[in-house]
Scaffold this motif. Structure first.
Motif, PDB file in Angstrom:
ATOM      1  N   PHE A 164       3.631  22.063  33.884  1.00  0.00           N
ATOM      2  CA  PHE A 164       4.411  21.047  34.744  1.00  0.00           C
ATOM      3  C   PHE A 164       5.759  20.497  34.227  1.00  0.00           C
ATOM      4  O   PHE A 164       6.493  20.315  34.927  1.00  0.00           O
ATOM      5  N   TYR A 165       5.865  20.637  32.794  1.00  0.00           N
ATOM      6  CA  TYR A 165       7.101  19.893  32.222  1.00  0.00           C
ATOM      7  C   TYR A 165       7.987  21.220  31.724  1.00  0.00           C
ATOM      8  O   TYR A 165       8.967  20.886  31.154  1.00  0.00           O
ATOM      9  N   GLY A 167      10.108  22.955  33.223  1.00  0.00           N
ATOM     10  CA  GLY A 167      11.224  22.969  34.399  1.00  0.00           C
ATOM     11  C   GLY A 167      11.287  24.053  35.083  1.00  0.00           C
ATOM     12  O   GLY A 167      12.295  24.179  36.071  1.00  0.00           O
ATOM     13  N   THR A 170       8.833  24.488  39.895  1.00  0.00           N
ATOM     14  CA  THR A 170       9.216  24.419  41.340  1.00  0.00           C
ATOM     15  C   THR A 170       9.796  25.874  41.701  1.00  0.00           C
ATOM     16  O   THR A 170       9.237  26.514  42.811  1.00  0.00           O
ATOM     17  N   ILE A 202      10.300  11.666  34.714  1.00  0.00           N
ATOM     18  CA  ILE A 202      10.227  13.157  35.093  1.00  0.00           C
ATOM     19  C   ILE A 202       9.340  13.349  35.886  1.00  0.00           C
ATOM     20  O   ILE A 202       9.542  14.372  36.577  1.00  0.00           O
ATOM     21  N   THR A 203       8.258  12.975  35.822  1.00  0.00           N
ATOM     22  CA  THR A 203       7.076  13.188  36.853  1.00  0.00           C
ATOM     23  C   THR A 203       7.538  12.880  38.123  1.00  0.00           C
ATOM     24  O   THR A 203       7.262  13.618  39.170  1.00  0.00           O
ATOM     25  N   SER A 206       9.874  15.559  39.589  1.00  0.00           N
ATOM     26  CA  SER A 206       9.257  16.820  39.765  1.00  0.00           C
ATOM     27  C   SER A 206       8.322  16.784  40.948  1.00  0.00           C
ATOM     28  O   SER A 206       8.233  17.762  41.649  1.00  0.00           O
ATOM     29  N   GLU A 209      10.359  16.960  44.311  1.00  0.00           N
ATOM     30  CA  GLU A 209      10.713  18.242  44.459  1.00  0.00           C
ATOM     31  C   GLU A 209       9.718  19.263  45.148  1.00  0.00           C
ATOM     32  O   GLU A 209       9.977  19.934  45.993  1.00  0.00           O
ATOM     33  N   LEU A 210       8.584  19.134  44.659  1.00  0.00           N
ATOM     34  CA  LEU A 210       7.386  19.822  45.071  1.00  0.00           C
ATOM     35  C   LEU A 210       7.067  19.524  46.351  1.00  0.00           C
ATOM     36  O   LEU A 210       6.492  20.208  47.296  1.00  0.00           O
TER      37      LEU A 210
END
Length: 329
Positions: A164-165, A167, A170, A202-203, A206, A209-210
């Motif tokens: 997940f982190y 980068g 996506t 950040i969560t 992200s 984006e998803l």
């Protein structure tokens, strides 16, 4: 404590690994290597800032290195497989989705539980490749099931924190959806509660984006961490999964019943779908139904099974739905 710096006070954490001369070895290079092994065992997060070398640590390291090599080979040779556990809509009693669960059967060790090999894969930097393999296989399988008349079910895939982190999630998701042809809304990405709270800024970025891609977002093991309701409101989530530790005793433990009821009510107020995990008895299912839970998953309804077995279950569920629809018409 801490150290003053330009008006600020900085707290520092560190790890120390120690090997003792001549108790552990009299060779300088070996002594340094043993100290590095001990350093790997020191963990400030657990309050273990300092760790002495012990022979079993070297054995553990060798085992982890060996297992990492075996996992890498299993991924390359596609000896890692997926099993699928059905998720039932409580109101219609039909399968609306499956959760993809990774399985590994070693030729010598036999079945290796995920709780043993997933941490090794993360430590060895293999979790990205493993996660990509799982996602691609699950999406391809879901698309194949639809072509074979099993309906338009969702497939849920668990993400690790590193996935997940790092980068590139996506980009990886977009490539897999394009390659397999699976509709984005039929892919559900599951994150644990602790993962989504690790770095809220950040969560949020992200997840948005998803969501723009159209995928479904689920928080697994909900109720076991320390979620901030303020952040939970900001996250573009679709589903909360009530942890099995609460579901297990909801029919006998008033506290677990109250927690589960509160989670379902909160999720409903936020417009989220609720999944009850680990359903093993009729009493648990009836409780979830009575409280307005949307989806149930557990051994009472179906164990994780190979693709062929899951396909048969999906086909039966889809055929039943079609018959019900004809009767309504």
């Amino acid at each position: 404590g801490g150290y003053p710096l330009h008006g600020l006070r900085l707290a520092m954490k560190g790890r120390i690994g120690m090997a003792v001369y001549p108790h552990d070895t009299s060779e300088p290079e070996t002594l340094l290597r043993y100290a590095r092994v001990a350093l790997r065992e020191a963990c400030p997060q657990r309050g273990e800032h300092c760790h002495f070398f012990a022979a079993e640590q070297l054995d553990n390291l060798r085992n982890r290195v060996w297992m990492a090599a075996e996992i890498e080979q299993a991924i390359e040779q596609e000896r890692v497989v997926l099993h699928y556990q059905p998720q039932y809509a409580i109101d219609t009693q039909r399968i609306i989705g499956v959760e993809a669960l990774v399985r590994w059967e070693h030729p010598r060790l036999g079945f290796v539980p995920p709780v043993e090999f997933i941490p090794v894969a993360e430590e060895a930097g293999l979790i990205g490749r493993l996660g990509e393999f799982v996602m691609r296989t699950a999406c391809r399988q879901a698309k194949a099931w639809s072509a074979q008349g099993a309906g338009e079910v969702r497939v849920a895939v668990n993400l690790s924190g590193r996935q997940f982190y790092d980068g590139s999630l996506t980009k990886v998701v977009a490539e897999i959806l394009a390659e397999t042809g699976l509709e984005a809304h039929r892919l559900e990405l599951e994150l644990t509660e602790s993962m989504v709270m690790k770095d809220p800024k950040i969560t949020v970025a992200s997840l948005h984006e998803l969501k723009q891609m159209g995928v479904t977002i689920s928080v697994d093991d909900f109720g076991t961490g320390y979620s901030s309701l303020a952040y939970l409101k900001r996250y573009p989530l679709d589903t909360l999964k009530v942890d099995r530790s609460f579901v297990r005793d909801i029919a006998t433990d008033p506290d677990d019943a109250a927690i589960t009821n509160a989670i379902i009510a909160m999720a409903k107020s936020l417009g989220l779908r609720v999944v009850g995990e680990g359903v093993e008895t009729i009493q648990q299912l009836e409780f979830l139904m009575d409280k307005g839970c949307d989806v149930a998953q557990g051994y009472l309804l179906g164990e994780p099974a190979p693709a062929a077995t899951a396909e048969a279950m999906l086909g039966e569920s889809f055929a039943l739905e079609q018959r019900k629809n004809k009767q309504l018409v």
